[in-house]
Design a protein around this motif. Sequence first.
Motif, PDB file in Angstrom:
ATOM      1  N   THR A  16       0.835  -1.201   0.000  1.00 44.32           N
ATOM      2  CA  THR A  16       0.000   0.000   0.000  1.00 44.32           C
ATOM      3  C   THR A  16       0.872   1.255   0.000  1.00 44.32           C
ATOM      4  O   THR A  16       2.040   1.209   0.406  1.00 44.32           O
ATOM      5  CB  THR A  16      -0.897   0.025   1.244  1.00 44.32           C
ATOM      6  OG1 THR A  16      -0.065   0.118   2.409  1.00 44.32           O
ATOM      7  CG2 THR A  16      -1.742  -1.241   1.326  1.00 44.32           C
ATOM      8  N   PRO A  17       0.317   2.397  -0.438  1.00 43.66           N
ATOM      9  CA  PRO A  17       1.094   3.649  -0.403  1.00 43.66           C
ATOM     10  C   PRO A  17       1.583   3.995   0.998  1.00 43.66           C
ATOM     11  O   PRO A  17       2.690   4.527   1.158  1.00 43.66           O
ATOM     12  CB  PRO A  17       0.101   4.687  -0.922  1.00 43.66           C
ATOM     13  CG  PRO A  17      -0.863   3.907  -1.756  1.00 43.66           C
ATOM     14  CD  PRO A  17      -0.986   2.575  -1.093  1.00 43.66           C
ATOM     15  N   GLU A  18       0.772   3.692   2.006  1.00 44.87           N
ATOM     16  CA  GLU A  18       1.191   3.982   3.378  1.00 44.87           C
ATOM     17  C   GLU A  18       2.409   3.147   3.770  1.00 44.87           C
ATOM     18  O   GLU A  18       3.344   3.636   4.414  1.00 44.87           O
ATOM     19  CB  GLU A  18       0.039   3.715   4.354  1.00 44.87           C
ATOM     20  CG  GLU A  18      -1.134   4.672   4.240  1.00 44.87           C
ATOM     21  CD  GLU A  18      -2.046   4.340   3.061  1.00 44.87           C
ATOM     22  OE1 GLU A  18      -2.920   5.155   2.741  1.00 44.87           O
ATOM     23  OE2 GLU A  18      -1.859   3.251   2.456  1.00 44.87           O
ATOM     24  N   ASP A  19       2.402   1.880   3.346  1.00 44.19           N
ATOM     25  CA  ASP A  19       3.546   1.019   3.646  1.00 44.19           C
ATOM     26  C   ASP A  19       4.784   1.456   2.867  1.00 44.19           C
ATOM     27  O   ASP A  19       5.914   1.332   3.359  1.00 44.19           O
ATOM     28  CB  ASP A  19       3.211  -0.436   3.331  1.00 44.19           C
ATOM     29  CG  ASP A  19       2.197  -1.021   4.302  1.00 44.19           C
ATOM     30  OD1 ASP A  19       2.085  -0.475   5.419  1.00 44.19           O
ATOM     31  OD2 ASP A  19       1.504  -1.991   3.943  1.00 44.19           O
ATOM     32  N   VAL A  20       4.581   1.947   1.655  1.00 47.43           N
ATOM     33  CA  VAL A  20       5.702   2.458   0.862  1.00 47.43           C
ATOM     34  C   VAL A  20       6.359   3.623   1.590  1.00 47.43           C
ATOM     35  O   VAL A  20       7.590   3.684   1.729  1.00 47.43           O
ATOM     36  CB  VAL A  20       5.236   2.891  -0.540  1.00 47.43           C
ATOM     37  CG1 VAL A  20       6.358   3.643  -1.271  1.00 47.43           C
ATOM     38  CG2 VAL A  20       4.802   1.691  -1.358  1.00 47.43           C
ATOM     39  N   MET A  21       5.538   4.543   2.064  1.00 55.77           N
ATOM     40  CA  MET A  21       6.082   5.710   2.747  1.00 55.77           C
ATOM     41  C   MET A  21       6.764   5.320   4.052  1.00 55.77           C
ATOM     42  O   MET A  21       7.837   5.837   4.387  1.00 55.77           O
ATOM     43  CB  MET A  21       4.963   6.719   3.017  1.00 55.77           C
ATOM     44  CG  MET A  21       5.472   8.074   3.456  1.00 55.77           C
ATOM     45  SD  MET A  21       6.494   8.874   2.197  1.00 55.77           S
ATOM     46  CE  MET A  21       5.287   9.123   0.896  1.00 55.77           C
ATOM     47  N   ALA A  22       6.161   4.374   4.789  1.00 54.65           N
ATOM     48  CA  ALA A  22       6.769   3.928   6.041  1.00 54.65           C
ATOM     49  C   ALA A  22       8.112   3.260   5.776  1.00 54.65           C
ATOM     50  O   ALA A  22       9.076   3.463   6.521  1.00 54.65           O
ATOM     51  CB  ALA A  22       5.820   2.976   6.765  1.00 54.65           C
ATOM     52  N   MET A  23       8.191   2.469   4.713  1.00 54.33           N
ATOM     53  CA  MET A  23       9.450   1.798   4.392  1.00 54.33           C
ATOM     54  C   MET A  23      10.519   2.812   3.992  1.00 54.33           C
ATOM     55  O   MET A  23      11.679   2.704   4.398  1.00 54.33           O
ATOM     56  CB  MET A  23       9.227   0.797   3.260  1.00 54.33           C
ATOM     57  CG  MET A  23      10.481  -0.007   2.918  1.00 54.33           C
ATOM     58  SD  MET A  23      10.191  -1.223   1.614  1.00 54.33           S
ATOM     59  CE  MET A  23       9.918  -0.129   0.215  1.00 54.33           C
ATOM     60  N   LEU A  24      10.143   3.808   3.197  1.00 57.13           N
ATOM     61  CA  LEU A  24      11.104   4.826   2.781  1.00 57.13           C
ATOM     62  C   LEU A  24      11.616   5.614   3.984  1.00 57.13           C
ATOM     63  O   LEU A  24      12.816   5.916   4.087  1.00 57.13           O
ATOM     64  CB  LEU A  24      10.461   5.774   1.772  1.00 57.13           C
ATOM     65  CG  LEU A  24      10.348   5.267   0.332  1.00 57.13           C
ATOM     66  CD1 LEU A  24       9.646   6.297  -0.539  1.00 57.13           C
ATOM     67  CD2 LEU A  24      11.732   4.956  -0.237  1.00 57.13           C
ATOM     68  N   ARG A  25      10.736   5.959   4.903  1.00 58.84           N
ATOM     69  CA  ARG A  25      11.155   6.711   6.076  1.00 58.84           C
ATOM     70  C   ARG A  25      12.114   5.892   6.931  1.00 58.84           C
ATOM     71  O   ARG A  25      13.113   6.420   7.447  1.00 58.84           O
ATOM     72  CB  ARG A  25       9.937   7.124   6.898  1.00 58.84           C
ATOM     73  CG  ARG A  25       9.119   8.242   6.250  1.00 58.84           C
ATOM     74  CD  ARG A  25       7.868   8.523   7.039  1.00 58.84           C
ATOM     75  NE  ARG A  25       7.126   9.638   6.464  1.00 58.84           N
ATOM     76  CZ  ARG A  25       5.901   9.989   6.834  1.00 58.84           C
ATOM     77  NH1 ARG A  25       5.283   9.308   7.801  1.00 58.84           N
ATOM     78  NH2 ARG A  25       5.282  11.017   6.262  1.00 58.84           N
ATOM     79  N   ALA A  26      11.811   4.601   7.070  1.00 57.91           N
ATOM     80  CA  ALA A  26      12.711   3.747   7.850  1.00 57.91           C
ATOM     81  C   ALA A  26      14.064   3.627   7.162  1.00 57.91           C
ATOM     82  O   ALA A  26      15.115   3.674   7.819  1.00 57.91           O
ATOM     83  CB  ALA A  26      12.078   2.370   8.040  1.00 57.91           C
ATOM     84  N   PHE A  27      14.055   3.481   5.849  1.00 57.29           N
ATOM     85  CA  PHE A  27      15.306   3.376   5.092  1.00 57.29           C
ATOM     86  C   PHE A  27      16.106   4.671   5.173  1.00 57.29           C
ATOM     87  O   PHE A  27      17.303   4.667   5.488  1.00 57.29           O
ATOM     88  CB  PHE A  27      14.986   3.033   3.629  1.00 57.29           C
ATOM     89  CG  PHE A  27      16.173   3.103   2.717  1.00 57.29           C
ATOM     90  CD1 PHE A  27      17.190   2.180   2.795  1.00 57.29           C
ATOM     91  CD2 PHE A  27      16.269   4.111   1.761  1.00 57.29           C
ATOM     92  CE1 PHE A  27      18.296   2.253   1.952  1.00 57.29           C
ATOM     93  CE2 PHE A  27      17.363   4.197   0.917  1.00 57.29           C
ATOM     94  CZ  PHE A  27      18.381   3.260   1.019  1.00 57.29           C
ATOM     95  N   HIS A  28      15.420   5.770   4.909  1.00 52.23           N
ATOM     96  CA  HIS A  28      16.114   7.061   4.942  1.00 52.23           C
ATOM     97  C   HIS A  28      16.676   7.360   6.334  1.00 52.23           C
ATOM     98  O   HIS A  28      17.791   7.891   6.470  1.00 52.23           O
ATOM     99  CB  HIS A  28      15.153   8.175   4.524  1.00 52.23           C
ATOM    100  CG  HIS A  28      14.815   8.146   3.068  1.00 52.23           C
ATOM    101  ND1 HIS A  28      13.668   8.737   2.556  1.00 52.23           N
ATOM    102  CD2 HIS A  28      15.446   7.590   2.003  1.00 52.23           C
ATOM    103  CE1 HIS A  28      13.631   8.551   1.244  1.00 52.23           C
ATOM    104  NE2 HIS A  28      14.699   7.863   0.893  1.00 52.23           N
ATOM    105  N   GLY A  29      15.916   7.044   7.363  1.00 48.91           N
ATOM    106  CA  GLY A  29      16.380   7.326   8.720  1.00 48.91           C
ATOM    107  C   GLY A  29      17.654   6.577   9.055  1.00 48.91           C
ATOM    108  O   GLY A  29      18.592   7.145   9.625  1.00 48.91           O
ATOM    109  N   ARG A  30      17.704   5.305   8.691  1.00 49.85           N
ATOM    110  CA  ARG A  30      18.908   4.515   8.979  1.00 49.85           C
ATOM    111  C   ARG A  30      20.106   5.003   8.169  1.00 49.85           C
ATOM    112  O   ARG A  30      21.227   5.076   8.679  1.00 49.85           O
ATOM    113  CB  ARG A  30      18.631   3.040   8.692  1.00 49.85           C
ATOM    114  CG  ARG A  30      17.719   2.394   9.742  1.00 49.85           C
ATOM    115  CD  ARG A  30      17.242   1.016   9.296  1.00 49.85           C
ATOM    116  NE  ARG A  30      16.587   0.292  10.374  1.00 49.85           N
ATOM    117  CZ  ARG A  30      15.331   0.502  10.765  1.00 49.85           C
ATOM    118  NH1 ARG A  30      14.604   1.438  10.165  1.00 49.85           N
ATOM    119  NH2 ARG A  30      14.806  -0.201  11.753  1.00 49.85           N
ATOM    120  N   MET A  31      19.863   5.315   6.917  1.00 53.04           N
ATOM    121  CA  MET A  31      20.970   5.780   6.080  1.00 53.04           C
ATOM    122  C   MET A  31      21.444   7.179   6.505  1.00 53.04           C
ATOM    123  O   MET A  31      22.637   7.469   6.485  1.00 53.04           O
ATOM    124  CB  MET A  31      20.538   5.801   4.613  1.00 53.04           C
ATOM    125  CG  MET A  31      20.110   4.436   4.051  1.00 53.04           C
ATOM    126  SD  MET A  31      21.363   3.139   4.246  1.00 53.04           S
ATOM    127  CE  MET A  31      20.646   2.133   5.556  1.00 53.04           C
TER     128      MET A  31
END
Length: 418
Positions: free
Chosen positions: A250-265
Motif C-alpha cells: 500500500t502507499p502507506e507502507d511504501v512511505m513507512a518503508m522509505l522513512r525507515a530506510f532514509h532514517g537509517r541511512m
Amino acid sequence: MLATAARSVAVAVIIGWLAAANPERGAARAWVLGSATFFLVPGVLQFWVSYRRVMPMAPYVFGLVDSVALAAAVLAPNPFATIHIPMPLPLRYATFLYFFLFLMQAAFSFRPRLLLWTGLCGAGAWTLRFLWIATRPGVITQPVTSGDSANILASYLDPNYASILKLENEVIVFLLVSAGLALLVRRSRALVVERAEAERERGNLARYFSPRVVDVLAERDEPLGRVRRQAVGVLFADLVGFTTIAEDITPEDVMAMLRAFHGRMEDEVFRHSGCLEKFIGDALLATFGVPDVGKRDATDTLACARGMLAALATWNREREADGLGPLRMGVGLHYGPVVLGDIGSKRSMAFATVGDTINVASRLQSLTRDLNATIVVSGALAAEVTREAADVALLEGLMKQGPRVLRGRDASIEVWAG
C-alpha cells in the motif's frame, strides 16, 4: 517557583541577621523576629500556588498583600519595647530597603507588568503608612526653615519630625528602579524568545542538513562562502528493485518503508561527518568534505558506505522477523572536484554540489547491477583512501574491475567493486 524560593531564602537571611543584631531582649525581641517570620508564610503560600497553578493572578494579589504587610510591620510600634519610640522615628531607619526584596522576587518571575505592579504597591503602601503617621497628633512635617540655625537643626532632629522629602526620594527611586527592571526584563524576555526561535530554526535545519552544515550555518557570518571548486567524496545509494516492491504494497507502507530506510541511512551519513544533500525517492546523495575539506573525506565516504550496508543488514534481520522480504541496495562512490555553493532564486535558496563527480557517482551506483555488486568505487576514490592512510582496511573485499566507460561519458574510469 524560583521567585518565591529566592524570596523565602532572603527572608530567612534577614531573620538570622535580626536575631544577631537586634538589641531588644525577651518579648520585644520575639515580636521583631515574629514579625519577620510572618513573611515566610506568604512565601510558602505563593510557592504552593505557583506549583499548583490554581490562580494566575496570585502574584499580583500577593504583591499587594506583601507591600501592605511590610509597611505595617516595619512602622508599627513594638508593644513590648522597653523604650518608647515616637511613631515618626522608624521612618528614618533604612527599613524601606526591604521593599526591594519584592522587586527581586518580581524580577525572577520575568514579568514586566508584575514588576511595575510591585513598584506601585510598594510605593503606595509606604506612602499611605507615612500619611497615617504624619496625621497623628504631635507629628511635625514642616520643619523650621528660618531663624536661628540651632532651632532649624533642632526641628530636623526632633523625633516627632516626619520628612516628606525623604519619602519623596524613596518613592521616586523605588518607582524608577521598578520601571528600569521592567524594561530590562522585557528586553530579557525578547532575547529569550529570539534564542528559542534560533534554536527552533537550528533544529529545523538539522532535519534537512547534516550537523556539520548546521554548525557552519549557525556560527559563521558568511557560512558557506562564495561559490568555489573543491575535491569531495560523493556517495550515491539506491534501493534495488524498489519499483517492483512498491507495486505490491500500500502507499502507506511504501512511505513507512522509505522513512525507515532514509532514517537509517541518514544516521550513517551524519555519523561519518557527511552532508546529506538530498533524497531522491528511494535514493540519496551524500557528500563528504563539505563545506570544509577534511583530512579523511574519501575514507569517510567508503566507511559510510560500509556502515550503510551493515545498517541495511540489521534492518533486514528485523524485517525477516516480521515476515517481510529482504531489501538490497547499490552504492556508488567517487572522489573528485565539484562546484559547491548556493543555487536557486532570491526567494528560495539551497546549498548544493554540482559537477561531473556527482554524475559519475550516480553512474557507478547504476553499475552495481551490471557487476552484481553492492559497492562500486572509482579508482580515484580508492587512490585517495590509500593516500589518506586513515583506514586502508576499508578497501578489503573490493576487486579491480578494470576501466569502464560510463553512460554519458567518453573517457573510461577505473572501477573497483565488492
